[in-house]
Write a protein that holds these residues in place. Structure first.
Motif, mmCIF file in Angstrom:
data_model
loop_
_atom_site.group_PDB
_atom_site.id
_atom_site.type_symbol
_atom_site.label_atom_id
_atom_site.label_comp_id
_atom_site.label_asym_id
_atom_site.label_seq_id
_atom_site.Cartn_x
_atom_site.Cartn_y
_atom_site.Cartn_z
ATOM 1 N N VAL A 139 29.735 27.822 35.358
ATOM 2 C CA VAL A 139 30.409 28.717 36.289
ATOM 3 C C VAL A 139 31.860 28.262 36.398
ATOM 4 N N CYS A 140 32.793 29.189 36.335
ATOM 5 C CA CYS A 140 34.207 28.811 36.360
ATOM 6 C C CYS A 140 35.021 29.937 36.983
ATOM 7 N N SER A 141 36.314 29.697 37.141
ATOM 8 C CA SER A 141 37.213 30.759 37.588
ATOM 9 C C SER A 141 37.938 31.330 36.373
ATOM 10 N N GLY A 187 38.799 35.461 39.623
ATOM 11 C CA GLY A 187 37.422 35.738 39.986
ATOM 12 C C GLY A 187 36.512 34.647 39.432
ATOM 13 N N ILE A 188 35.239 34.717 39.785
ATOM 14 C CA ILE A 188 34.260 33.729 39.338
ATOM 15 C C ILE A 188 33.437 34.327 38.199
ATOM 16 N N TYR A 189 33.315 33.569 37.118
ATOM 17 C CA TYR A 189 32.613 34.026 35.916
ATOM 18 C C TYR A 189 31.533 33.040 35.503
ATOM 19 N N LEU A 190 30.552 33.559 34.766
ATOM 20 C CA LEU A 190 29.484 32.755 34.181
ATOM 21 C C LEU A 190 29.680 32.713 32.679
ATOM 22 N N ILE A 235 31.907 37.318 40.657
ATOM 23 C CA ILE A 235 32.592 37.666 41.906
ATOM 24 C C ILE A 235 34.047 37.988 41.599
ATOM 25 N N SER A 236 34.503 39.143 42.041
ATOM 26 C CA SER A 236 35.906 39.522 41.856
ATOM 27 C C SER A 236 36.274 40.534 42.936
#
Length: 395
Positions: free
Chosen positions: A357-359, A367-370, A382-383
């Protein structure tokens, strides 16, 4: 974000032998997924049971190991979910060839907890079929700015169920989960200067004169690794959470330390130091000694995270962009994950040891990405509604 913190002068550090560290290499392409069918699974007409099935399907697809299909399945999931005031779900998992049962389990909870019930079922199905730990039940802690200020938030690892944790009306950075997954350490400026706090307590757990930042608790729950400037430059210290005794680990005369993270066995720490002139990743024993540098590529390397798989991920500036690196500290090898040319930062291992998980920052929005280390496409978690960064994933 960590890079901003570092550039203002409060990062860097560490290194030492990692002999005996168990490392699980991540190899493969992400292809060859197991076709799994939920076509025979039944739900009631209520929204909770239908929501349970929808979340379960999404979790299985997101795991990277399954492809949910209605035909040609190698694995079949049957049973039913129903909800009144309580949610009840029965799960039966079969290998289609030979009709061998792999899992039979019942779940129940309040009807409004159908999401957590589905996450638990998804992890159980993954383990029953593959023998691998899942990530569906994990939580993300992160920094977000929907209110216009940097506050601490929490969400399920699929990005749903976002809720605000702090209301400091100041600046919150560097969240980290406690090893039991019950609390989060973070740095807050709510008293006008940076102190380390933990959820569930109003008073800081580290408040020495000067900088107190980036606290993270050891796997045994006894020791806080923290960056302090009480004796001069920002250095790495260990604080006994029972006695309060504080031990200085690094003594960098010209440079700064930042972003400490414990090894899975609690015997070493990985961290950042700019003692060489630029920020790089180092490892040091919890007893001190000479740090060993493990990063070499890129113009700067920051924000390390040491996974239970024995691998270390960090952020490296390569070709003017921030990329995610996965390194093996025993073999002294590393590779850069394939992504688009946005900035990818603050990498943190998911508990499955496969995903990160990172930004992700593009056009000045974060946003937050997988990320899948076996090359599945990145997934936006999440964005919008402000910026989101500095994720931390529960154990």
């Amino acid at each position: 974000m960590n890079r901003q913190w570092f550039l203002t002068g409060s990062i860097i550090a560490a290194g030492s032998s990692v002999l005996g560290q168990r490392v699980i290499d991540i190899t493969g392409t992400g292809q060859g997924k197991i076709p799994i069918s939920l076509a025979a699974y039944r739900t009631g007409s209520d929204s909770a049971s239908r929501g349970f099935l929808a979340v379960l399907k999404a979790d299985l697809n997101r795991s990277g190991y399954f492809r949910v299909t209605s035909s040609g399945a190698a694995v079949s999931v049957t049973g039913q979910a129903r909800a009144g005031s309580q949610m009840k779900a029965d799960i039966q998992v079969y290998k289609v060839a030979g009709r061998r049962r792999l899992l039979g389990k019942s779940y129940d909870a309040s009807a409004n907890a159908y999401r957590s019930l589905a996450h638990k079922a998804a992890d159980d199905i993954l383990y029953a079929v593959t023998g691998k730990k899942g990530m569906a039940s994990a939580k993300i802690a992160m920094v977000g700015t929907p209110t216009g200020r940097k506050e601490l938030y929490m969400a399920d690892i699929d990005g749903k169920g976002i809720r605000q944790i702090t209301k400091d009306r100041s600046i919150v950075v560097a969240p980290r989960w406690s090893p039991d997954g019950r609390n989060i350490t973070y740095t807050s400026y709510k008293r006008g200067y940076p102190n380390v706090f933990i959820t569930g307590r109003s008073r800081p757990i580290s408040k020495h004169p000067g900088l107190n930042a980036m606290g993270t608790i050891s796997p045994d729950g006894r020791t806080l690794a923290v960056i302090l400037s009480k004796d001069g430059n920002p250095d790495l210290y260990l604080k006994n959470l029972l006695t309060g005794f504080t031990k200085r680990i690094t003594k960098t005369r010209r440079g700064n330390e930042a972003s400490p993270c414990w090894s899975p066995d609690g015997n070493h720490l990985v961290y950042v130091s700019d003692s060489s002139g630029r920020p790089h990743i180092y490892i040091v024993s919890k007893n001190g000694g000479t740090p060993k540098r493990i990063s070499s590529s890129g113009t700067e390397n920051i924000s390390p995270d040491w996974g239970k798989n024995g691998l270390i991920t960090w952020c490296s500036r390569i070709g003017g962009k921030y990329r995610i690196v996965v390194g093996n500290p025993v073999r002294r090898t590393s590779r850069v994950l394939e992504t688009d040319w946005a900035d990818y930062e603050d990498p943190r291992w998911a508990p499955d040891g496969r995903h990160i998980v990172c930004s992700r920052t593009s056009s000045y929005r974060s946003g937050i990405y997988l990320l899948d280390t076996l090359k599945d496409s990145p997934v936006a978690l999440i964005s919008g509604s402000g910026d989101w960064y500095s994720p931390a994933v529960s154990p």
